[in-house]
Design a protein around this motif. Sequence first.
Motif, PDB file in Angstrom:
ATOM      1  N   PRO A   1      53.357  50.891  20.166  1.00 39.94           N
ATOM      2  CA  PRO A   1      52.319  51.645  19.445  1.00 39.94           C
ATOM      3  C   PRO A   1      50.923  51.097  19.726  1.00 39.94           C
ATOM      4  N   LEU A   2      49.975  51.848  19.309  1.00 37.41           N
ATOM      5  CA  LEU A   2      48.578  51.486  19.459  1.00 37.41           C
ATOM      6  C   LEU A   2      48.200  50.701  18.209  1.00 37.41           C
ATOM      7  N   SER A   3      47.877  49.440  18.379  1.00 33.71           N
ATOM      8  CA  SER A   3      47.599  48.591  17.229  1.00 33.71           C
ATOM      9  C   SER A   3      46.166  48.093  17.316  1.00 33.71           C
ATOM     10  N   LEU A   4      45.354  48.486  16.350  1.00 32.46           N
ATOM     11  CA  LEU A   4      43.926  48.160  16.414  1.00 32.46           C
ATOM     12  C   LEU A   4      43.478  47.454  15.145  1.00 32.46           C
ATOM     13  N   PRO A   5      42.663  46.406  15.292  1.00 29.16           N
ATOM     14  CA  PRO A   5      42.107  45.787  14.092  1.00 29.16           C
ATOM     15  C   PRO A   5      41.240  46.810  13.358  1.00 29.16           C
ATOM     16  N   THR A   6      41.450  46.929  12.063  1.00 27.15           N
ATOM     17  CA  THR A   6      40.696  47.920  11.291  1.00 27.15           C
ATOM     18  C   THR A   6      39.190  47.679  11.404  1.00 27.15           C
TER      19      THR A   6
ATOM     20  N   HIS B   1      37.321  49.861  13.701  1.00 27.64           N
ATOM     21  CA  HIS B   1      37.012  51.186  13.151  1.00 27.64           C
ATOM     22  C   HIS B   1      35.819  51.108  12.192  1.00 27.64           C
ATOM     23  N   ILE B   2      35.884  50.142  11.277  1.00 32.70           N
ATOM     24  CA  ILE B   2      34.884  50.110  10.200  1.00 32.70           C
ATOM     25  C   ILE B   2      33.525  49.650  10.725  1.00 32.70           C
TER      26      ILE B   2
ATOM     27  N   ASN C   1      32.563  51.253  14.321  1.00 29.76           N
ATOM     28  CA  ASN C   1      32.651  52.715  14.277  1.00 29.76           C
ATOM     29  C   ASN C   1      33.442  53.293  15.450  1.00 29.76           C
ATOM     30  N   LEU C   2      34.517  52.609  15.804  1.00 29.51           N
ATOM     31  CA  LEU C   2      35.418  53.124  16.842  1.00 29.51           C
ATOM     32  C   LEU C   2      36.175  54.338  16.312  1.00 29.51           C
ATOM     33  N   THR C   3      36.297  55.375  17.130  1.00 25.08           N
ATOM     34  CA  THR C   3      37.152  56.509  16.794  1.00 25.08           C
ATOM     35  C   THR C   3      38.292  56.563  17.805  1.00 25.08           C
ATOM     36  N   SER C   4      39.497  56.725  17.306  1.00 27.25           N
ATOM     37  CA  SER C   4      40.672  56.765  18.179  1.00 27.25           C
ATOM     38  C   SER C   4      41.272  58.171  18.163  1.00 27.25           C
TER      39      SER C   4
END
Lengths: 388, 388
Positions: free
Chosen positions: A290-295, A298-299, A302-305
């Motif tokens: 799976p795609l595992s990203l540190p939150t 995102h926060i 401002n990464l959008t996946s």
Amino acid sequence: MFSHSALRTARSFSVSAAVSNRCIFYTQNGDPTKVLRSMTFPKLNPPSPNTLNLKFLLASINPADLNTIEGVYPAKPGPTSNLASNGLGSCEEPVFVGGNEGLAQVTQVGKGVEGIKEGDWVVMDNSQLGTWSTSRNVSFNDVIKLPASGLTEVHGATMTVNPTTAYNMLHDFVDLKEGDWMIQNGANSAVGQLVIQLARERGINNINFVRSRDDMAPLVEHLESLGATKILTYDDLNDKSLRGKVKEWTGGKDIRLALNCVGGEPTTSMTKLLGQDAHLVSYGAMSKKPLSLPTSLHIFKNLTSHGFWQTNWTKSHSRGEKENLISKLAEMMKEGKASIKAPEHTIVTIGATESDQEATEKIRGVFADISLGKFGKKVLLKLEETSL
Amino acid sequence: MFSHSALRTARSFSVSAAVSNRCIFYTQNGDPTKVLRSMTFPKLNPPSPNTLNLKFLLASINPADLNTIEGVYPAKPGPTSNLASNGLGSCEEPVFVGGNEGLAQVTQVGKGVEGIKEGDWVVMDNSQLGTWSTSRNVSFNDVIKLPASGLTEVHGATMTVNPTTAYNMLHDFVDLKEGDWMIQNGANSAVGQLVIQLARERGINNINFVRSRDDMAPLVEHLESLGATKILTYDDLNDKSLRGKVKEWTGGKDIRLALNCVGGEPTTSMTKLLGQDAHLVSYGAMSKKPLSLPTSLHIFKNLTSHGFWQTNWTKSHSRGEKENLISKLAEMMKEGKASIKAPEHTIVTIGATESDQEATEKIRGVFADISLGKFGKKVLLKLEETSL
């Protein structure tokens, strides 16, 4: 799994004088090496209004076709009715003709069809139309016309899945300008190589991740010839100096687009190279992780996946937008310009004199080889009209 | 870590007759129970053009303040210059006044300021302005005026972090209509409770996940009183019949918005309840585990995963948009309407006669208690002007 009734039907046609067409079909989802069959069927009737009769020149066998046949792919073909309307109405089970991508030539035009004439080359504007067939009758809305000249059959047969995916991912998420940077993994995949070529065409610098191998030189040379700016391996992601190197390359400019077909830890690491307000676009998961990203990405960054699936794009875009896309791609593929090279490929031909049994064995053998990873390049299917 | 020069300065003021203000500050990042200090300082000079003098009525101590003081939060306050301009210019080290959120009353208006007058209540329109102070001089662009009446101090002091976050997450990603469904975890958090109230206000059905506990009844009753449609625990995510239940509740309508402040496995499971073209918005990671999503959700269900950080929103939106948001929230908080309840809270007061040493001990004690999780509700800071 195997449909006796369908096979009986097929055999009965194979002895008919009118028979001249062949398709590769299945009646139940399952292992392609067990459920795929060859069937011969009569010449098509003249097309009804707003439809076309097509002759397929060359079709792709894409990895997703395998999943479609297995029944684990979200895009499912409908049962074919226009073979039935040509004499297969007695089939008790639904017939699914395989193939999602292919190049066809228009052989007959129904009333009301505008802008397409006999002899034109067309590609599919809809998914799962069943391109593994010598001929099909389709709605004229299901195809898009190619330019009159300059394209090879291989270019035409491989246009609507990988090049469209590469083009749209490079355009739809971030407004990249000449001199900007993007990053991708699986750079040696069919889509990855197209991304490199399309990025070069637009003057976009690209950083490409591939698996490391004993002799990197031929791969590096190949990708550089396509337009790769930088080539790295997943191992390089463990190098703590990488971030500094990348910053030096980009002159500190934020990387705002990453394309991913791998997933897992290397994708997490790659994503950390992105700058503020970046977009990660996933179109595959070759690692099956799976795609595992540190939150925090995102926060605070401002990464959008996102995901990208050309089938969804096709459904959600207008005919004009689709024609425009195909026309742009065709332009870049034309001889003389050739900003997009034809993919490395193998053509599997099922000849005019092969019986359905021989053809069935051949197509099953192709899928057995695909499962074993024997090809390593695009597999194209050329079905000849039968002369049995 | 402790700044002797700053403390000397503070002490020298504490014996001056003109001293009447107090702030909680630090000069170096570090553990709040070690680096936070109280300092008294003289009355502010009259405001320069386009600035205002403020008296803080009540300020929040938010979880992010702890990280800001530690220096691990991406939003960093600048060193304070407008205390220095009031006589602290001799400080050798920069002084950072703590506090990001608070309610203030305008005490003096500089030339050129329009639309704000003495006595008005204002909230901060910029992050890290240093709200843990009895008074501050700020640019008039740094504040937004509240309506003249109907709001409590607690509402005003807690408006610009949690309610704005809840409101924007519910509005900015999916165009939800009355009767639509959304889903969230951490539903008992300050933001989670506001989401429930704002969803109710708009007629949006909401499914809320909380940690299971021995006696669920009081929590369920509380969340239902706020407007929760359904309340589930993370354990329920392991129940295979959950998907069917949710489908029954929604009547098969796709859930297109999920809000996440937890991360880890429960978030993965929650995300699988979403429908086509949904948006997952993360604003926290209480589990400290990354967000791990099957790539297929992105590709085939067209899931988009975003982050939300109010600090970014504030930076990227116009003054008009921000005034509009505050005005909407204030309207919903007004007595008589009270669609948004004031959060459960504790007010910590530092009194007029407490010495800086006593005040320093008190504020460090508050942070020690916060670290131990002793409050479980919003902590508000009331600094009284000193009369020493």
